[in-house]
Structures are given as structure tokens and as C-alpha cells.
Enzyme design. Structure first.
Site, PDB file in Angstrom:
ATOM      1  CE  LYS A 143       5.977   4.649  -4.020  1.00 40.63           C
ATOM      2  NZ  LYS A 143       4.817   5.687  -4.513  1.00 40.63           N
ATOM      3  CB  SER A 177       8.844   3.640  -6.973  1.00 35.57           C
ATOM      4  OG  SER A 177      10.351   3.456  -6.784  1.00 35.57           O
ATOM      5  CG  ASP A 201      -2.277  13.268   6.783  1.00 36.84           C
ATOM      6  OD1 ASP A 201      -2.188  12.601   5.870  1.00 36.84           O
ATOM      7  OD2 ASP A 201      -2.020  13.399   7.968  1.00 36.84           O
ATOM      8  CE1 TYR A 227       8.850   4.957  -1.911  1.00 36.66           C
ATOM      9  CE2 TYR A 227      10.138   3.272  -3.057  1.00 36.66           C
ATOM     10  CZ  TYR A 227       9.502   4.740  -2.966  1.00 36.66           C
ATOM     11  OH  TYR A 227       9.374   5.344  -4.173  1.00 36.66           O
TER      12      TYR A 227
END
Length: 306
Positions: free
Chosen positions: A179, A163, A82, A175
Site C-alpha cells: 500500500k 489504505s 486475476d 500488505y
């Protein structure tokens, strides 16, 4: 004009030839890949194993590790990791060090990531932002720092999966900030490592069909958040907002979704095996034809289209 034409053709031919040049004697080299339960990482582990690399595939779950081990060779080794757990990252790095010894680690593929809730910012609390940033950015940096001495020893490669969302934010949530952070870390790391012969590459996929980007799951998470919103926020957005937004997102997904994930793995392979890997790999028709060009346009055009 004739000279100009032949000059352009010559440059293009030279670039093509340079792009195809490969590093020799890579069979048996060690590479470490995060996020191998499903998606890009899972396919990459299988393909690189077949190509003769000694793959260390980290998985989040025992089920993912067992399923991957069952369909790969005895040379591939799985490990539970993890990336949010610093102690776990250090233990895995020590284990890898013992395995590779003086040879070092040829490749590190930072692929582990999560999407997290995608919703307007005033729908969210800090925890909605925290988890994607912890996994996608802090976890990636932590794994890199702990593996870096082994990469430097081998004068190897680091491949960070970012991304198109690291170049253009088109929704609220953690998110996209995560990124954008990966892009910044990748660029500074690439320049830091140049003197040591370590090449650092960034892969920027568009929208691909993986568990991460499942449209139904994303909309379900958004609906749960919507149902918990205070009445005044719902009133500001209007009763029909959620249904209209869901319909638009579904339409966009159908237009942009790349069903074949293998081009992303092909970019990983090029980054690990090419004599002259690229600094950035933009992958997917939607990324190349829409998201990437749009990211370079003035903000007024971006805002209008989005």
C-alpha cells in the site's frame, strides 16, 4: 477579526460549492472496476450500474461474476481477471478496447486487493510478502498501464484504492509495503497525467467490515504461522504472546471497525463524477480521527501508541 472570520467562512463556502460541481453527460460512459466479487468493488459495480454507467466488472471467480450479473442490468458486463496474470490483463484490456472503441474509458477503479498474513516480520518468509505485493501493487500497476491509452483518449479518471496502511504501517507482512507502493505510484501517475487531462485519485479507507479484513480469518492465518515457527522463535516471544496479541487485536477491531462500507463507494463516485475530484480521500471515522492524524506525528509518538 470580523474580516478574518468572514474570509474563512467565504473560503469554506467556496470549497463546498466547488466540491459539489459535477461533470455533465456521464450517462453511458464506460468504467472498469477490478475486484468485484465482494466488498467495495461489488457494491460499486451495482451502484454505478444503477446510475447509468456502462460497467465492466472484473471478478476473480465465476461464482462472483454470476452472482453480480444476476442482480444488475443488461448493460453491466462481467469478466474474469486475476490481476497477477499479465496475459489475462492484456487480453481483458484488448476486449475493453474493442468495446469502448473511439470513446475511450472514462473511469478505471483499481480496487482488487488482498490482505495476506499480518505477523511479526521474523515469523514470515518471502512468499508471505510476495503475494500481497503482486496483487495490490504490481497487479494494480499492470492493469493501469494496459488501460491508460483508453483513459487518456476519454480524458477520464483513475481511482486507486489504497489504505491508511499506505501512510502508517502497524503490522508486519506484505500488505503495508504494497500500500505504501500504491501511494507512490498514485502520486507519480497523477503528476504524469495532468498534462493529458486525466485526473488520478487515491482512496485511503480505514478498517471496514469486508472479507478482506475479517479479524477471525486474519488471526487464524497468524495462528497457522505461529504453530509452524521454530521453538527458538516461540521462546523469544513467549508462550502467552499469541493469546495476548489476539486479545489486543480483537479489542482494536471492535473500536475501529466501520460496518457500513458505502462511504468508500461514495468517494469512488465523487472521484469519477466531480468536476474537481480530490487527490486523496480519507474514509472512515477511525482513519480520520486516529490513523491519519497519527501518520503525521513524530515517529516516537507513533511507536509509543502502536
Amino acid at each position: 477579526y470580523v474580516l478574518l472570520f468572514f474570509g474563512i467562512v467565504s473560503l469554506w463556502w467556496h470549497w463546498r460549492a466547488r466540491n459539489r460541481m459535477k461533470v455533465t453527460n456521464l450517462t453511458g460512459k464506460y468504467i472498469f472496476i477490478t475486484g468485484c466479487d465482494t466488498g467495495f468493488g461489488n457494491m460499486a459495480a451495482k451502484i454505478f450500474d444503477k446510475k447509468g454507467f456502462r460497467v465492466f466488472a472484473s471478478c476473480l471467480t465465476e461464482t462472483g461474476a454470476k452472482e453480480l450479473k444476476a442482480v444488475t442490468s443488461k448493460h453491466l458486463q462481467t469478466v474474469l481477471l486475476d490481476v497477477r496474470d499479465s496475459d489475462s490483463v492484456k487480453k481483458v484490456a484488448s476486449w475493453v478496447k474493442a468495446e469502448v472503441q473511439s470513446e475511450g474509458l472514462w473511469g478505471l477503479v483499481n480496487n482488487a486487493g488482498i490482505m495476506g498474513p499480518l505477523a511479526p516480520t521474523d515469523w514470515l518468509d518471502i512468499e508471505h510478502f510476495r503475494e500481497p505485493i503482486e496483487v495490490n501493487l504490481i497487479g494494480l500497476i499492470n492493469v493501469t498501464i494496459n488501460m491508460l491509452p483508453l483513459i487518456k483518449r476519454a480524458k477520464g479518471r483513475i481511482v486507486n484504492v489504497s489504505s491508511v496502511g499506505g501512510r502508517l504501517a502497524f503490522s508486519g507482512g506484505g500488505y503495508f509495503p504494497s500500500k505504501f507502493g500504491v501511494e507512490g505510484f498514485n502520486d507519480s501517475l497523477r503528476r504524469d497525467m495532468k498534462a493529458f487531462g486525466v485526473k488520478v485519485c487515491c482512496i485511503q479507507p480505514g478498517l471496514f467490515k469486508t472479507a478482506l479484513s475479517n479479524p477471525a480469518r486474519i488471526m487464524k492465518e497468524k495462528e497457522i504461522i505461529w504453530n509452524k515457527l521454530p521453538p527458538d522463535i516461540k521462546k523469544q516471544y513467549g508462550k502467552e504472546y499469541f493469546q495476548k496479541d489476539a486479545a489486543k487485536k480483537q479489542k482494536l477491531s471492535k473500536i475501529c471497525l466501520n460496518k457500513d462500507i458505502s462511504p468508500v463507494v461514495q468517494c469512488m463516485e465523487h472521484a469519477l463524477t466531480s468536476l474537481h475530484p480530490r487527490a486523496h480521500y480519507v474514509v472512515g471515522q477511525d482513519a480520520k480521527l486516529f490513523w491519519s492524524p497519527l501518520s503525521k506525528m513524530p515517529a516516537v509518538i507513533q511507536d509509543f501508541l502502536l
